[in-house]
Design a protein around this motif. Structure first.
Motif, short mmCIF file in Angstrom:
data_model
loop_
_atom_site.label_atom_id
_atom_site.label_comp_id
_atom_site.label_asym_id
_atom_site.label_seq_id
_atom_site.Cartn_x
_atom_site.Cartn_y
_atom_site.Cartn_z
N ALA A 26 1.76 -0.93 -37.42
CA ALA A 26 0.83 -1.01 -36.29
C ALA A 26 0.86 0.27 -35.47
O ALA A 26 -0.19 0.79 -35.06
CB ALA A 26 1.16 -2.21 -35.41
N LEU A 27 2.05 0.81 -35.23
CA LEU A 27 2.15 2.06 -34.46
C LEU A 27 1.54 3.23 -35.22
O LEU A 27 0.95 4.13 -34.62
CB LEU A 27 3.62 2.37 -34.15
N ALA A 28 1.70 3.24 -36.53
CA ALA A 28 1.19 4.34 -37.34
C ALA A 28 -0.33 4.39 -37.36
O ALA A 28 -0.92 5.45 -37.56
CB ALA A 28 1.74 4.25 -38.75
N THR A 29 -0.97 3.25 -37.13
CA THR A 29 -2.43 3.22 -37.21
C THR A 29 -3.12 3.47 -35.87
O THR A 29 -4.34 3.47 -35.80
CB THR A 29 -2.91 1.86 -37.76
N THR A 30 -2.33 3.67 -34.80
CA THR A 30 -2.95 3.96 -33.51
C THR A 30 -3.53 5.37 -33.50
O THR A 30 -3.20 6.19 -34.35
CB THR A 30 -1.93 3.81 -32.35
N ALA A 31 -4.39 5.64 -32.53
CA ALA A 31 -5.05 6.95 -32.45
C ALA A 31 -4.04 8.08 -32.31
O ALA A 31 -4.16 9.12 -32.97
CB ALA A 31 -6.03 6.96 -31.28
N THR A 32 -3.05 7.90 -31.44
CA THR A 32 -1.99 8.90 -31.28
C THR A 32 -0.65 8.20 -31.45
O THR A 32 -0.05 7.72 -30.48
CB THR A 32 -2.05 9.57 -29.89
N PRO A 33 -0.17 8.13 -32.69
CA PRO A 33 1.08 7.41 -32.93
C PRO A 33 2.27 8.09 -32.24
O PRO A 33 2.37 9.31 -32.20
CB PRO A 33 1.24 7.45 -34.45
N ASP A 34 3.13 7.28 -31.67
CA ASP A 34 4.34 7.76 -31.01
C ASP A 34 5.41 7.98 -32.08
O ASP A 34 6.07 7.05 -32.51
CB ASP A 34 4.79 6.74 -29.97
N GLN A 35 5.55 9.24 -32.50
CA GLN A 35 6.47 9.55 -33.59
C GLN A 35 7.93 9.23 -33.25
O GLN A 35 8.69 8.82 -34.13
CB GLN A 35 6.33 11.03 -33.99
N LEU A 36 8.30 9.43 -32.01
CA LEU A 36 9.68 9.13 -31.61
C LEU A 36 9.96 7.63 -31.72
O LEU A 36 11.00 7.22 -32.24
CB LEU A 36 9.93 9.62 -30.18
N GLN A 37 9.04 6.82 -31.26
CA GLN A 37 9.20 5.37 -31.34
C GLN A 37 9.22 4.92 -32.81
O GLN A 37 10.03 4.06 -33.18
CB GLN A 37 8.07 4.66 -30.59
N ILE A 38 8.37 5.50 -33.62
CA ILE A 38 8.34 5.15 -35.05
C ILE A 38 9.68 5.51 -35.70
O ILE A 38 10.23 4.74 -36.47
CB ILE A 38 7.16 5.84 -35.76
N ALA A 39 10.21 6.69 -35.36
CA ALA A 39 11.49 7.11 -35.93
C ALA A 39 12.61 6.17 -35.51
O ALA A 39 13.48 5.82 -36.33
CB ALA A 39 11.80 8.54 -35.49
N ARG A 40 12.60 5.73 -34.26
CA ARG A 40 13.62 4.78 -33.79
C ARG A 40 13.54 3.45 -34.52
O ARG A 40 14.55 2.86 -34.90
CB ARG A 40 13.48 4.55 -32.29
N LEU A 41 12.31 2.99 -34.73
CA LEU A 41 12.13 1.72 -35.45
C LEU A 41 12.58 1.85 -36.90
O LEU A 41 13.19 0.92 -37.45
CB LEU A 41 10.67 1.27 -35.38
N LYS A 42 12.30 2.99 -37.51
CA LYS A 42 12.73 3.20 -38.90
C LYS A 42 14.25 3.24 -39.00
O LYS A 42 14.83 2.72 -39.96
CB LYS A 42 12.12 4.49 -39.45
N LYS A 43 14.91 3.86 -38.03
CA LYS A 43 16.37 3.88 -38.02
C LYS A 43 16.93 2.47 -37.89
O LYS A 43 17.88 2.10 -38.57
CB LYS A 43 16.90 4.74 -36.87
N ARG A 44 16.32 1.70 -37.00
CA ARG A 44 16.75 0.31 -36.81
C ARG A 44 16.56 -0.48 -38.10
O ARG A 44 17.41 -1.28 -38.50
CB ARG A 44 15.95 -0.33 -35.66
N LYS A 45 15.44 -0.22 -38.77
CA LYS A 45 15.14 -0.91 -40.03
C LYS A 45 16.19 -0.56 -41.10
O LYS A 45 16.64 -1.43 -41.85
CB LYS A 45 13.74 -0.52 -40.48
N LEU A 46 16.61 0.70 -41.15
CA LEU A 46 17.63 1.11 -42.11
C LEU A 46 18.98 0.45 -41.81
O LEU A 46 19.70 0.04 -42.73
CB LEU A 46 17.79 2.63 -42.11
N ARG A 47 19.32 0.34 -40.52
CA ARG A 47 20.57 -0.33 -40.15
C ARG A 47 20.53 -1.80 -40.57
O ARG A 47 21.53 -2.35 -41.07
CB ARG A 47 20.83 -0.22 -38.65
N LEU A 48 19.37 -2.42 -40.37
CA LEU A 48 19.23 -3.83 -40.80
C LEU A 48 19.39 -3.96 -42.31
O LEU A 48 20.03 -4.89 -42.80
CB LEU A 48 17.87 -4.38 -40.38
N LYS A 49 18.80 -3.02 -43.03
CA LYS A 49 18.90 -3.05 -44.50
C LYS A 49 20.36 -2.94 -44.94
O LYS A 49 20.79 -3.64 -45.85
CB LYS A 49 18.07 -1.92 -45.10
N ASP A 50 21.12 -2.07 -44.27
CA ASP A 50 22.54 -1.93 -44.59
C ASP A 50 23.30 -3.23 -44.29
O ASP A 50 24.16 -3.64 -45.07
CB ASP A 50 23.16 -0.78 -43.80
N GLN A 51 22.98 -3.87 -43.17
CA GLN A 51 23.63 -5.13 -42.82
C GLN A 51 23.29 -6.21 -43.84
O GLN A 51 24.15 -7.00 -44.25
CB GLN A 51 23.22 -5.59 -41.43
#
Length: 65
Positions: A26-51
């Motif tokens: 959803a964030l990636a499809t916005t007019a001006t995606p917040d790259q910092l927020q996307i990066a934080r979410l991706k990091k969180r997603k990777l931590r979840l995958k490890d868990q």
């Protein structure tokens, strides 16, 4: 933790992982995606995958070869 608790925790983590996937998309499809927020979410997603992987390993018994 016993197997039932591990399975319940896995369900919660997998749900959160899917929710993060949707949020990133959803964030990636916005007019001006917040790259910092996307990066934080991706990091969180990777931590979840490890868990998730660690808990799945606990469910599989060790096999002595």
């Amino acid at each position: 933790m016993d197997d039932a608790q591990i399975i319940a925790r896995l369900d919660l983590l997998r749900t959160e992982h899917r929710d993060l996937d949707a949020a990133i998309a959803a964030l990636a499809t916005t007019a001006t995606p917040d790259q910092l927020q996307i990066a934080r979410l991706k990091k969180r997603k990777l931590r979840l995958k490890d868990q998730i992987s660690a808990l799945e390993d606990e469910l599989i018994p060790d096999i002595i070869a």
